[in-house]
Write a protein that holds these residues in place. Structure first.
Motif, PDB file in Angstrom:
ATOM      1  N   LEU A 187      14.371  18.349   3.579  1.00  0.00           N
ATOM      2  CA  LEU A 187      15.650  17.678   3.338  1.00  0.00           C
ATOM      3  C   LEU A 187      16.824  18.584   3.686  1.00  0.00           C
ATOM      4  CD1 LEU A 187      14.980  15.744   0.004  1.00  0.00           C
ATOM      5  CD2 LEU A 187      14.993  14.847   2.337  1.00  0.00           C
ATOM      6  N   ALA A 188      16.708  19.865   3.430  1.00  0.00           N
ATOM      7  CA  ALA A 188      17.804  20.796   3.710  1.00  0.00           C
ATOM      8  C   ALA A 188      18.112  20.847   5.210  1.00  0.00           C
ATOM      9  CB  ALA A 188      17.468  22.196   3.191  1.00  0.00           C
ATOM     10  N   ALA A 189      17.072  20.825   6.034  1.00  0.00           N
ATOM     11  CA  ALA A 189      17.254  20.854   7.491  1.00  0.00           C
ATOM     12  C   ALA A 189      17.401  19.448   8.065  1.00  0.00           C
ATOM     13  CB  ALA A 189      16.081  21.564   8.151  1.00  0.00           C
ATOM     14  N   ARG A 190      17.244  18.409   7.218  1.00  0.00           N
ATOM     15  CA  ARG A 190      17.366  17.008   7.625  1.00  0.00           C
ATOM     16  C   ARG A 190      16.357  16.641   8.712  1.00  0.00           C
ATOM     17  NH1 ARG A 190      19.588  13.647   5.152  1.00  0.00           N
ATOM     18  NH2 ARG A 190      20.271  12.353   6.872  1.00  0.00           N
ATOM     19  N   ARG A 191      15.091  17.100   8.498  1.00  0.00           N
ATOM     20  CA  ARG A 191      14.066  16.788   9.487  1.00  0.00           C
ATOM     21  C   ARG A 191      12.698  16.606   8.848  1.00  0.00           C
ATOM     22  NH1 ARG A 191      12.865  21.569  13.443  1.00  0.00           N
ATOM     23  NH2 ARG A 191      11.031  22.295  12.370  1.00  0.00           N
ATOM     24  N   ILE A 192      11.869  15.894   9.571  1.00  0.00           N
ATOM     25  CA  ILE A 192      10.490  15.621   9.182  1.00  0.00           C
ATOM     26  C   ILE A 192       9.599  16.101  10.321  1.00  0.00           C
ATOM     27  CG2 ILE A 192       8.808  13.748   8.882  1.00  0.00           C
ATOM     28  CD1 ILE A 192      11.014  12.148   7.479  1.00  0.00           C
ATOM     29  N   ILE A 193       8.493  16.745   9.970  1.00  0.00           N
ATOM     30  CA  ILE A 193       7.465  17.097  10.956  1.00  0.00           C
ATOM     31  C   ILE A 193       6.333  16.100  10.753  1.00  0.00           C
ATOM     32  CG2 ILE A 193       5.871  18.851  11.812  1.00  0.00           C
ATOM     33  CD1 ILE A 193       8.888  19.579  12.045  1.00  0.00           C
ATOM     34  N   ALA A 194       5.948  15.421  11.841  1.00  0.00           N
ATOM     35  CA  ALA A 194       4.930  14.382  11.753  1.00  0.00           C
ATOM     36  C   ALA A 194       3.761  14.679  12.673  1.00  0.00           C
ATOM     37  CB  ALA A 194       5.540  13.032  12.119  1.00  0.00           C
ATOM     38  N   ASP A 195       2.594  14.237  12.249  1.00  0.00           N
ATOM     39  CA  ASP A 195       1.378  14.297  13.055  1.00  0.00           C
ATOM     40  C   ASP A 195       0.849  12.861  13.104  1.00  0.00           C
ATOM     41  OD1 ASP A 195      -0.824  15.082  14.448  1.00  0.00           O
ATOM     42  OD2 ASP A 195      -1.801  16.091  12.758  1.00  0.00           O
ATOM     43  N   PRO A 196       1.478  12.015  13.946  1.00  0.00           N
ATOM     44  CA  PRO A 196       1.150  10.584  13.938  1.00  0.00           C
ATOM     45  C   PRO A 196      -0.307  10.311  14.285  1.00  0.00           C
ATOM     46  CG  PRO A 196       3.096  11.028  15.283  1.00  0.00           C
ATOM     47  CD  PRO A 196       2.475  12.349  14.938  1.00  0.00           C
ATOM     48  N   PRO A 197      -0.913   9.367  13.580  1.00  0.00           N
ATOM     49  CA  PRO A 197      -2.283   8.970  13.933  1.00  0.00           C
ATOM     50  C   PRO A 197      -2.325   8.392  15.351  1.00  0.00           C
ATOM     51  CG  PRO A 197      -1.625   8.038  11.820  1.00  0.00           C
ATOM     52  CD  PRO A 197      -0.408   8.649  12.424  1.00  0.00           C
ATOM     53  N   GLU A 198      -3.478   8.482  15.977  1.00  0.00           N
ATOM     54  CA  GLU A 198      -3.684   7.939  17.325  1.00  0.00           C
ATOM     55  C   GLU A 198      -3.279   6.461  17.355  1.00  0.00           C
ATOM     56  OE1 GLU A 198      -4.546   8.542  21.179  1.00  0.00           O
ATOM     57  OE2 GLU A 198      -4.981  10.062  19.673  1.00  0.00           O
ATOM     58  N   GLY A 199      -2.508   6.085  18.375  1.00  0.00           N
ATOM     59  CA  GLY A 199      -2.124   4.690  18.554  1.00  0.00           C
ATOM     60  C   GLY A 199      -0.796   4.292  17.924  1.00  0.00           C
ATOM     61  N   ILE A 200      -0.199   5.178  17.148  1.00  0.00           N
ATOM     62  CA  ILE A 200       1.089   4.861  16.494  1.00  0.00           C
ATOM     63  C   ILE A 200       2.229   4.908  17.513  1.00  0.00           C
ATOM     64  CG2 ILE A 200       2.813   5.710  14.845  1.00  0.00           C
ATOM     65  CD1 ILE A 200       0.537   4.374  13.442  1.00  0.00           C
TER      66      ILE A 200
ATOM     67  N   ASN B  66      12.099   5.323  24.116  1.00  0.00           N
ATOM     68  CA  ASN B  66      12.357   4.000  24.700  1.00  0.00           C
ATOM     69  C   ASN B  66      13.170   3.088  23.773  1.00  0.00           C
ATOM     70  OD1 ASN B  66      10.504   3.344  22.753  1.00  0.00           O
ATOM     71  ND2 ASN B  66       8.926   2.643  24.157  1.00  0.00           N
ATOM     72  N   SER B  67      13.763   3.615  22.733  1.00  0.00           N
ATOM     73  CA  SER B  67      14.575   2.875  21.757  1.00  0.00           C
ATOM     74  C   SER B  67      13.802   1.833  20.956  1.00  0.00           C
ATOM     75  CB  SER B  67      15.777   2.175  22.359  1.00  0.00           C
ATOM     76  OG  SER B  67      16.285   2.734  23.458  1.00  0.00           O
ATOM     77  N   ALA B  68      12.500   1.766  21.138  1.00  0.00           N
ATOM     78  CA  ALA B  68      11.690   0.844  20.343  1.00  0.00           C
ATOM     79  C   ALA B  68      11.527   1.425  18.941  1.00  0.00           C
ATOM     80  CB  ALA B  68      10.328   0.649  21.001  1.00  0.00           C
ATOM     81  N   THR B  69      10.945   0.637  18.053  1.00  0.00           N
ATOM     82  CA  THR B  69      10.630   1.144  16.722  1.00  0.00           C
ATOM     83  C   THR B  69       9.120   1.104  16.528  1.00  0.00           C
ATOM     84  OG1 THR B  69      10.857  -1.016  15.666  1.00  0.00           O
ATOM     85  CG2 THR B  69      12.815   0.380  15.718  1.00  0.00           C
ATOM     86  N   THR B  70       8.648   1.967  15.657  1.00  0.00           N
ATOM     87  CA  THR B  70       7.244   1.987  15.280  1.00  0.00           C
ATOM     88  C   THR B  70       7.166   2.409  13.820  1.00  0.00           C
ATOM     89  OG1 THR B  70       5.034   2.730  15.929  1.00  0.00           O
ATOM     90  CG2 THR B  70       6.761   4.402  15.906  1.00  0.00           C
ATOM     91  N   PHE B  71       6.035   2.159  13.201  1.00  0.00           N
ATOM     92  CA  PHE B  71       5.854   2.508  11.799  1.00  0.00           C
ATOM     93  C   PHE B  71       4.891   3.677  11.664  1.00  0.00           C
ATOM     94  CE2 PHE B  71       7.418  -1.803  11.534  1.00  0.00           C
ATOM     95  CZ  PHE B  71       8.359  -1.689  10.519  1.00  0.00           C
ATOM     96  N   LEU B  72       5.311   4.662  10.902  1.00  0.00           N
ATOM     97  CA  LEU B  72       4.520   5.861  10.649  1.00  0.00           C
ATOM     98  C   LEU B  72       4.120   5.867   9.184  1.00  0.00           C
ATOM     99  CD1 LEU B  72       3.586   8.725  11.628  1.00  0.00           C
ATOM    100  CD2 LEU B  72       5.826   9.547  10.881  1.00  0.00           C
ATOM    101  N   PRO B  73       2.819   5.942   8.884  1.00  0.00           N
ATOM    102  CA  PRO B  73       2.410   6.003   7.473  1.00  0.00           C
ATOM    103  C   PRO B  73       3.014   7.249   6.812  1.00  0.00           C
ATOM    104  CG  PRO B  73       0.497   5.804   8.923  1.00  0.00           C
ATOM    105  CD  PRO B  73       1.686   6.028   9.791  1.00  0.00           C
ATOM    106  N   PHE B  74       3.591   7.054   5.632  1.00  0.00           N
ATOM    107  CA  PHE B  74       4.187   8.178   4.912  1.00  0.00           C
ATOM    108  C   PHE B  74       3.132   8.780   3.994  1.00  0.00           C
ATOM    109  CE2 PHE B  74       7.333   9.999   1.765  1.00  0.00           C
ATOM    110  CZ  PHE B  74       7.749  10.997   2.605  1.00  0.00           C
ATOM    111  N   THR B  75       2.167   9.461   4.642  1.00  0.00           N
ATOM    112  CA  THR B  75       1.081  10.132   3.928  1.00  0.00           C
ATOM    113  C   THR B  75       1.145  11.611   4.266  1.00  0.00           C
ATOM    114  OG1 THR B  75      -0.451   9.841   5.771  1.00  0.00           O
ATOM    115  CG2 THR B  75      -0.405   8.079   4.100  1.00  0.00           C
TER     116      THR B  75
ATOM    117  N   ALA C  58       0.871  -1.183   0.000  1.00  0.00           N
ATOM    118  CA  ALA C  58       0.000   0.000   0.000  1.00  0.00           C
ATOM    119  C   ALA C  58       0.901   1.224   0.000  1.00  0.00           C
ATOM    120  CB  ALA C  58      -0.924  -0.036   1.203  1.00  0.00           C
ATOM    121  N   ASP C  59       0.761   2.077   0.996  1.00  0.00           N
ATOM    122  CA  ASP C  59       1.615   3.266   1.104  1.00  0.00           C
ATOM    123  C   ASP C  59       2.951   2.913   1.741  1.00  0.00           C
ATOM    124  OD1 ASP C  59      -0.164   5.142   0.021  1.00  0.00           O
ATOM    125  OD2 ASP C  59      -1.233   5.321   1.925  1.00  0.00           O
ATOM    126  N   ASP C  60       3.918   3.811   1.565  1.00  0.00           N
ATOM    127  CA  ASP C  60       5.200   3.656   2.242  1.00  0.00           C
ATOM    128  C   ASP C  60       5.006   3.852   3.738  1.00  0.00           C
ATOM    129  OD1 ASP C  60       6.702   3.204  -0.072  1.00  0.00           O
ATOM    130  OD2 ASP C  60       7.104   5.335  -0.372  1.00  0.00           O
TER     131      ASP C  60
END
Length: 172
Positions: free
Chosen positions: A153-166, A135-144, A124-126
């Motif tokens: 890319l210039a600042a080497r950062r992403i701003i995210a608004d993760p869905p509830e429960g991610i 906590n050093s764990a990993t989680t998956f964030l939909p790339f939408t 589906a989506d990336d």
């Protein structure tokens, strides 16, 4: 940003005459041939790839240095890289996976959530795999656009608004 982008991989021999089974990671799979010469990750080997025909899950291809099934099998698992300047430039809302890996991810309030570890696609989506700072764990964030409104890319950062429960609950 890296000067090379992974565009495919050698999956092993195809037949007994030195043909290779090649997987393409390109949006248009056949385009892998147009980025030739391709390189191994450490640039120690160069490959002039010629696609012969489509096969299940990829292409049968030939590389001049490969003459036998054993030579082809020895290259199994070799990632194929193209120089970035050979690839097309992307629209503002598209990114090469290699450019996203390693970016810091902040929430919309400016709190560091983690860093992009990998980019996955399971049909589906990336999905951005985040190594969380909490906590050093990993989680998956939909790339939408909804979950990731800003990629800088210039600042080497992403701003995210993760869905509830991610993200893990702070009370856990």
């Amino acid at each position: 940003m890296t000067d090379m982008i992974c565009v495919g991989a050698i999956a092993g021999a195809y037949g007994v005459r030195g043909e290779l089974r090649v997987k393409s990671y390109c949006a248009v799979p056949e385009d892998i041939e147009t980025y030739s010469p391709l390189w191994s990750e450490d640039r120690s080997r160069q490959f002039a790839l010629a696609i012969l025909r489509p096969i299940k899950n990829g292409f049968a291809a030939r590389i001049p240095q490969v003459a036998t099934k054993e030579d082809a099998d020895a290259l199994r698992g070799t990632a194929l890289y193209a120089d970035r300047d050979q690839l097309p430039s992307l629209p503002d809302d598209e990114f090469y996976h290699a450019d996203l890996i390693g970016l810091d991810v902040y929430d919309t309030g400016g709190v560091l959530l983690g860093r992009v570890k990998t980019v996955q696609n399971h049909g589906a989506d990336d999905l951005l795999e985040l190594q969380l700072v909490s906590n050093s764990a990993t989680t998956f964030l939909p790339f939408t656009k909804a979950a990731v409104p800003t990629v800088d890319l210039a600042a080497r950062r992403i701003i995210a608004d993760p869905p509830e429960g991610i993200l893990p609950d702070a009370r856990d």
